[in-house]
Design a protein around this motif. Structure first.
Motif, PDB file in Angstrom:
ATOM      1  N   GLU A   1       0.861  -1.186   0.000  1.00  0.00           N
ATOM      2  CA  GLU A   1       0.000   0.000   0.000  1.00  0.00           C
ATOM      3  C   GLU A   1       0.891   1.228   0.000  1.00  0.00           C
ATOM      4  O   GLU A   1       1.852   1.310   0.783  1.00  0.00           O
TER       5      GLU A   1
ATOM      6  N   ASP B   1     -11.759   0.113   1.643  1.00  0.00           N
ATOM      7  CA  ASP B   1     -10.823   0.337   2.744  1.00  0.00           C
ATOM      8  C   ASP B   1     -11.595   0.573   4.048  1.00  0.00           C
ATOM      9  O   ASP B   1     -12.736   1.047   4.028  1.00  0.00           O
TER      10      ASP B   1
ATOM     11  N   LYS C   1     -10.958  -4.584   2.810  1.00  0.00           N
ATOM     12  CA  LYS C   1      -9.868  -4.405   3.778  1.00  0.00           C
ATOM     13  C   LYS C   1     -10.500  -4.148   5.137  1.00  0.00           C
ATOM     14  O   LYS C   1     -11.232  -3.178   5.310  1.00  0.00           O
TER      15      LYS C   1
ATOM     16  N   ASN D   1      -4.734   5.184  -2.072  1.00  0.00           N
ATOM     17  CA  ASN D   1      -5.950   5.635  -1.393  1.00  0.00           C
ATOM     18  C   ASN D   1      -6.668   6.722  -2.187  1.00  0.00           C
ATOM     19  O   ASN D   1      -6.034   7.611  -2.746  1.00  0.00           O
TER      20      ASN D   1
ATOM     21  N   GLU E   1      -8.056   1.969  -3.540  1.00  0.00           N
ATOM     22  CA  GLU E   1      -8.754   1.820  -2.249  1.00  0.00           C
ATOM     23  C   GLU E   1      -9.751   2.952  -2.058  1.00  0.00           C
ATOM     24  O   GLU E   1      -9.376   4.125  -2.062  1.00  0.00           O
TER      25      GLU E   1
END
Ligand code: C2E
Ligand code: MG
Ligand code: MG
Length: 555
Positions: free
Chosen positions: A336, A457, A478, A395, A427
């Motif tokens: 990530e 996420d 996640k 993200n 995400e």
């Protein structure tokens, strides 16, 4: 229009069968004591009633037509919108000038039909310095008749100089008042502000100072020992009850500053009360927050972040750290990308310091685009290396969904850097998805069609997680272990976690558990069928070169 909205004081309601003259007389009787002038016009705008005060205020004979003529000539000479709720202006007659505060109201019968218009006129000349009105206008708010910012500062200063009592300043904001004005119009917005002003006037004591500072912001300074939060909330509820609507209800946010040093600038005290007010996140009818010095530190930090942000982007002060994502045996399948700010003075800053500030200021999209590009460059650089099969997840902030064409941003990057979209994972937080499910369903499908993997996420941190799953078909869920740490009921949370993992697998999604810190947690998650992990137990986020050194060789 908006008939569900009950404005109990924006108009006067009368019974449709009642004799209008009786009602005028009744109202007049009520206000006679207060020395107000009253003038009524019927719906054809003909003057049908005026009280004595009105005639004498406009130096008119007791003849309605003459009074109406003088009144209208005065208004048109001022260039004022007649229907404006309240205004203060000088009235000149021969050599005398007087300052009048005029309030306009519609008169409506019980069948909601307009019956006429009523003006109440208050002579403010006595309270005005040497009759010019200048000082009054400088220190008072035209709409509500309360003090304005200058008047408040001056009066508060006078009180604080002469007392050794402990005072506090309250500063209020009405949540989303701009939206209210948009929905129902400025006149109704103004009516609410006038009502608040009236209610304040009715409830304050003589050593209080109160003002409309601007827009929907009111301030009140009062002795601390008289402030009772419960009573205050009750009063605010009384104000909000004046506006009842299916579509809108008033939500007050009130910041309180406890004045420690009475010599401090009054406007600084108001700023601090306002800071407390802005810190309120809850959504109740009346929420109260007290100022603390921590708020000041945060506000300064926010300011610093925002003022140096553009410069930092241009000068490439942001970079990514990579945190490995692993299978249970520790082999890495992805990473990530997490933003880090290499600040020239403050050193390495973690996202906690800047992400929420940038989100609040609608600037996050700039950082995110930059970070996504860094990730794309990384995937491109790894193409012919031992890390060529490692995916990178980035993200997406909820705000990005509104500012950017997400699909275009990502497909452009894929084309520009000639990378495999199947390794570029996106995400999206659960809260972003729930804020606009329809939009996200569409977006996720489009991204998947273009070859990207979409991850939800922080799954489980919101309140509508399960409901969301019926609509969203993501590739990966996640789940943050953090929620197990935060709960007071770990046993129940474990049961939920267990079923969530099963359900996600059942729905064809992979599950990555984040925040795995101990071997015990890992064993426990493995026992539940979880196979992909990310957490300090394996590795912390690290600079790209460290990641390459550590995981590049054994690939
Ligand atoms: P996230 O996307 O959920 O990222 C995971 C966060 O959990 C990271 O914090 C990571 O360092 C931390 N973490 C990982 N393993 C563990 C663990 O075992 N225990 C604990 N306690 N924490 C662990 P970080 O890097 O501070 O990032 C925080 C959040 O900031 C991220 O949460 C993400 O929401 C946001 N963020 C980071 N980079 C970006 C970015 O480029 N754009 C946007 N919009 N948000 C970002
Ligand atoms: Mg994340
Ligand atoms: Mg997360």
């Amino acid at each position: 229009m908006n008939t569900d909205l009950l404005f109990k004081e924006s108009a006067y309601y009368i019974d449709s069968g009642a004799d209008i003259n009786d009602i005028f007389r009744l109202i007049n009787y009520g206000v006679q004591q207060m020395g107000l002038g009253i003038i009524f016009f019927n719906k054809e705008k003909k003057c049908v009633y005026a009280n004595r005060h009105a005639f004498s205020m406009f130096h008119s004979e007791e003849n309605l037509e003459i009074l109406s003529d003088i009144f209208h000539r005065w208004i048109s000479s001022l260039g004022i919108d007649v229907a404006a709720a309240t205004w203060c202006r000088m009235f000149k007659n021969h050599d005398r000038e007087r300052l009048y505060r005029v309030r306009h109201r519609n008169v409506i019968d019980s069948e909601n039909k307009l019956v006429g218009y009523m003006y109440t006129i208050q002579n403010l000349s006595e309270i005005v310095d040497n009759g010019t009105g200048e000082q009054y206008r400088l220190t008072h708010d035209e709409l509500t008749g309360l003090y304005n910012r200058e008047g408040f500062n001056e009066s508060a200063r006078n009180i604080l100089t002469d007392t050794d009592k402990n005072y506090i300043i309250l500063y209020s904001n009405i949540k989303d008042f701009k939206l209210f004005n948009q929905l129902f119009g400025l006149d109704r917005g103004n009516d609410i502000l006038i009502n608040i002003g009236d209610l304040l006037l009715q409830h304050v004591k003589e050593d209080d100072v109160y003002a409309r500072i601007n827009g929907d912001h009111f301030a009140l300074m009062m002795p601390k020992d008289r402030f009772d939060e419960k009573q205050f909330k009750k009063l605010v509820r009384a104000v909000t009850n004046k506006v009842t609507s299916k579509t809108y209800s008033l939500h007050f946010q009130v910041g309180v500053y406890d004045i420690k040093d009475p010599r401090m600038d009054i406007s600084l005290m108001c700023d601090r009360a306002y800071m407390a007010c802005k810190s309120i996140k809850k959504d109740g009818v009346c929420e109260i927050a007290w100022y603390s010095d921590e708020m000041l530190v945060n506000a300064l930090l926010e300011k610093e972040v925002l003022s140096s942000f553009d410069f930092a982007i241009i000068n490439r002060q942001f970079g990514i750290y990579l945190q490995p994502q692993v299978y249970e045996d520790g082999t890495v399948f992805g990473a990530e990308a997490l933003a880090r700010w290499m600040h020239p003075e403050n050193g390495l800053l973690e996202p906690g310091v800047f992400i929420s500030v940038l989100e609040k200021a609608d600037q996050i999209y700039k950082l995110d685009r930059y970070i996504w590009e860094l990730a794309a460059q990384q995937l491109s650089a790894w193409k012919d290396t031992g890390l060529k099969d490692i995916s990178i997840s980035v993200n997406v902030s909820p705000k990005d969904l509104y500012y950017l064409d997400i699909k275009r941003e990502f497909t452009d990057l894929v084309n520009r850097y000639d990378i495999n979209p199947g390794l570029f994972n996106i995400e999206i937080t659960e809260t972003a998805v729930t804020s606009d499910v329809n939009k996200c369903v569409k977006l996720i499908l489009e991204l998947q069609k273009a070859g990207f993997k979409v991850e939800i996420d922080d799954f489980g941190s919101g309140y509508s997680s399960l409901n969301m799953l019926k609509d969203i078909n993501a590739d990966v869920l996640k789940i943050d272990m953090g929620f197990l740490r935060k709960t007071e009921n770990p046993r129940r949370a474990q049961v939920i976690l267990n079923y969530t993992i099963d359900m996600a697998h059942e729905l064809g999604m992979d599950v990555v558990t984040e925040g795995v810190e101990t071997e015990e947690q890992l064993d426990f998650l493995k026992g539940m069928g979880c196979r992909m992990f990310q957490g300090y137990y394996f590795d912390r986020p690290m600079p790209v070169n460290c990641f390459e050194d550590k995981y590049g060789q054994n690939k």
